[in-house]
Design a protein around this motif. Structure first.
Motif, short mmCIF file in Angstrom:
data_model
loop_
_atom_site.label_atom_id
_atom_site.label_comp_id
_atom_site.label_asym_id
_atom_site.label_seq_id
_atom_site.Cartn_x
_atom_site.Cartn_y
_atom_site.Cartn_z
N LYS A 4 28.99 75.53 82.84
CA LYS A 4 30.19 75.55 83.98
C LYS A 4 29.77 76.04 85.29
CE LYS A 4 32.44 74.26 80.53
NZ LYS A 4 31.79 73.05 80.09
N ASN A 56 22.23 66.82 77.90
CA ASN A 56 23.09 67.46 76.86
C ASN A 56 23.87 66.47 76.15
OD1 ASN A 56 24.15 67.80 79.83
ND2 ASN A 56 26.37 67.95 78.69
N TRP A 81 20.93 71.35 83.98
CA TRP A 81 22.10 70.63 84.38
C TRP A 81 22.14 70.38 85.80
CZ3 TRP A 81 26.93 70.35 86.73
CH2 TRP A 81 27.80 69.64 86.13
N PHE A 113 30.65 62.23 83.39
CA PHE A 113 30.53 63.05 82.04
C PHE A 113 30.66 62.30 80.90
CE2 PHE A 113 31.97 67.40 84.10
CZ PHE A 113 30.79 67.66 84.84
N ASP A 188 36.22 63.86 78.59
CA ASP A 188 35.54 63.72 77.42
C ASP A 188 36.40 62.69 76.57
OD1 ASP A 188 33.95 65.43 78.33
OD2 ASP A 188 34.29 66.98 77.06
N GLU A 239 36.47 70.63 74.49
CA GLU A 239 35.77 69.63 74.99
C GLU A 239 35.45 68.62 73.78
OE1 GLU A 239 33.00 71.73 78.45
OE2 GLU A 239 32.23 72.07 76.39
N TYR A 303 26.54 71.12 68.83
CA TYR A 303 27.57 71.15 69.89
C TYR A 303 28.08 69.71 70.36
CZ TYR A 303 31.17 72.75 73.42
OH TYR A 303 32.22 72.67 74.14
N ALA A 304 29.25 69.45 70.72
CA ALA A 304 29.78 68.38 71.49
C ALA A 304 29.23 66.92 70.61
CB ALA A 304 29.01 68.06 72.87
C1 FRU Z 1 30.23 69.67 76.93
C2 FRU Z 1 30.38 69.07 78.35
C3 FRU Z 1 31.56 68.22 78.51
C4 FRU Z 1 31.28 67.37 79.92
C5 FRU Z 1 29.74 67.46 79.77
C6 FRU Z 1 29.35 67.65 81.27
O1 FRU Z 1 28.92 69.89 76.66
O2 FRU Z 1 30.98 70.16 79.12
O3 FRU Z 1 32.93 68.48 78.40
O4 FRU Z 1 31.67 66.01 79.87
O5 FRU Z 1 29.30 68.49 78.95
O6 FRU Z 1 27.89 67.33 81.18
#
Ligand code: FRU
Length: 526
Positions: A4, A56, A81, A113, A188, A239, A303-304
């Motif tokens: 963030k 990421n 990032w 994103f 997302d 997310e 993650y994600a």
């Molecule tokens: C999750 C995230 C998503 C966002 C992206 C940005 O890791 O924070 O919520 O779309 O990464 O790179």
């Protein structure tokens, strides 16, 4: 914490959206030398990682015309990032990946994103035709200037489409398709086709909940409902959601699973939880008590993650891949040319326990293509007097192991240690008294980049069987352990200073290594 920094990075900003190869980043130029291609210290050999620079979340995973597409959050100008692009790779077997040029660049509406992609078979969007159905990507635009100005509507959803198997992408001229009325976190989108209502459904992460939208044509979206404000973990912002329908093993029923990643805040850093329930095309109903938190992975580095769209019905698998890192330390891990890898692709299924349904995740069968040398281990009795060490010499430390530990006298505790000549070690095992399985990376190698890295990670075992099957996949800088055929999974990175070259089995009482296969794996990059 490190995460963030969206705001901070905007200062270096949008100027970086040009051709990556002109970026002047020395890291990028070096990789053209074939002799050191994917040979840097800690470079994953059978996991996906970008050739250079920052990656990421996995994005836009879709299967089309014989190819699995993997897009990913990518910053081509640095190993941390920054202004997000969608990097792109394809695979025919989920194992070997071919890098393709960047698919989506930031534009005046913002950074690109995370999001998803689908095959619009009936050309509902009108972007193609039925003979050549468009691939449609649905992603979040993040406008850094909006965030800087203190506005709350700087994230909104856009579309892009491809008519040439994902090789080139055109952004929709009427973007954004879902505007933001003032929600700071609004991102997302994962889009699925909902058979019963014949509508596209979008699930979107909105701060402390998800929202559902529906559409006939992917362009016009109608708000349906929200879920989650009082459900599950809220240790961080929600997310990267996913909504999938899965049959229940051995039952004549299917349930809906809502996967939600939560940003760092809790003691796990960023982690992924899920809910099992029902979805009727309008609302999601959680079948568990709202306060129950169910983790998808008990390691720290998954993650994600979301699943592939459009895998043909005759295959029918729901295949998941996650980002094998954690926002707690992702930007400071000790790799130089690139940062981060994906987890192995895993197929998901649902099984029943006394406490309700749970997700099983297990490496896709295709990964056995990488098996090179096979070693069958003899049955061993292990106890305090007799450790048993196996030398991994010549195995290049790329391992796929299938072990079955069976206990005698109800004392099945065991530990397996991978160790190198420097004494660095990575352990995993099972404690019979507490019924806990674990991976311990506290002495695994370099860890001084973050105070929480050197830790042991634990999870309760779910099965009550006497035999404990364990599948272990070890790459240069990651371990993925699947206990009880994936009922409990731990995914962890590590950064050893030398290859682990021996493996020791230990047990405090009498445990039996009943069966064991060790396979040496090939690299997918050479
Ligand atoms: C999750 C995230 C998503 C966002 C992206 C940005 O890791 O924070 O919520 O779309 O990464 O790179």
């Amino acid at each position: 914490m490190i995460k963030k920094t969206f705001l901070l990075l905007t200062i270096i900003g949008i100027g970086a959206c040009g051709d990556v190869r002109d970026s002047g980043n020395p890291a990028y130029e070096k990789i053209s030398k074939p002799e050191d291609y994917y040979k840097e210290p800690h470079r994953p050999q059978f996991h996906f990682s970008p050739e250079a620079n920052w990656m990421n979340d996995p994005n836009g995973m879709v299967y089309f015309d014989g190819e699995y597409h993997l897009f990913y959050q990518y910053y081509p100008d640095s190993t941390v990032w920054g202004p997000m692009h969608w990097g792109h790779a394809v695979s025919q077997d989920l194992v070997r990946w071919e890098h393709l040029p960047i698919a989506l660049y930031p534009d005046e509406l913002g950074y690109i994103f995370s999001g998803s992609a689908i095959v619009d078979w009936n050309n509902s969007s009108g972007f193609g035709d039925r003979a050549n159905p468009p691939l449609v990507a649905i992603f979040t635009y993040h406008l850094p200037e909006g965030e800087q100005d203190g506005r709350n509507n700087f994230q909104y959803q856009g579309l892009a489409y491809s008519l040439d198997k994902g090789r080139t992408w055109t952004k929709y001229t009427e973007n954004p398709v879902v505007r933001n009325g003032g929600k700071r976190d609004f991102r997302d989108p994962k889009v699925i086709w909902h058979e019963e209502t014949e509508r596209w459904i979008m699930v979107l992460a909105v701060g402390d909940h998800v929202e559902f939208y529906r559409s006939k044509d992917l362009k016009t979206w109608q708000y349906l409902s929200e879920f989650g404000q009082n459900d599950g973990s809220h240790a961080g912002v929600w997310e990267c959601p996913d909504l999938i329908r899965l049959p229940v093993e051995g039952e004549d029923e299917a349930k809906w699973v809502l996967i939600v990643s939560i940003g760092n805040g809790g003691n796990r850093g960023s982690a992924t939880q899920y809910f099992v329930g029902d979805f009727d095309g309008q609302n999601f109903y959680n079948s568990h008590y709202p306060e129950r938190v169910i983790w998808l992975d008990h390691g720290r580095d998954n993650y994600a993650g979301v699943t592939w769209s459009d895998i043909p019905p005759q295959d029918g698998r729901k295949i998941f891949i996650g980002w094998m890192s954690n926002w707690d330390y992702a930007t400071v891990v000790p790799t130089e040319r690139w940062r981060s890898a994906m987890t192995l692709p895993r197929f998901l299924s649902l099984f029943k326990t006394v406490n309700g349904h749970r997700l099983r995740s297990y490496p896709v069968q295709e990964l056995t293509l990488l098996r090179k040398k096979a070693v069958e281990l003899n049955r061993q009795l292990i106890n305090v007097e007799t450790d048993w060490t196996y030398l991994l010499e010549g195995m290049e430390d790329l391992l796929d192991m299938e072990l079955i530990i069976s206990n005698v006298r109800n004392s099945g505790s065991f530990e397996i240690e991978l160790r190198n000549d420097l004494g660095e070690n990575l352990k995993f095992g099972y404690d019979d008294r507490t019924e806990i399985v674990y991976v311990d990376r506290s002495e695994a190698g370099i860890s001084d980049f973050h105070e929480t890295f050197a830790q042991r990670h634990e999870a309760p075992r779910l099965s009550r069987e006497g035999k404990l099957p364990v599948r272990v996949m070890v790459d240069k800088s990651s371990i993925e352990v699947f206990f009880d055929f994936g009922e409990v999974v731990l995914t962890d990175m590590f950064f050893a200073n030398a290859p682990y070259n021996r493996m020791t089995f230990r047990a405090p009482y009498d445990a039996v290594l009943a069966e064991g296969m060790i396979y040496e794996l090939k690299s997918i990059w050479r």
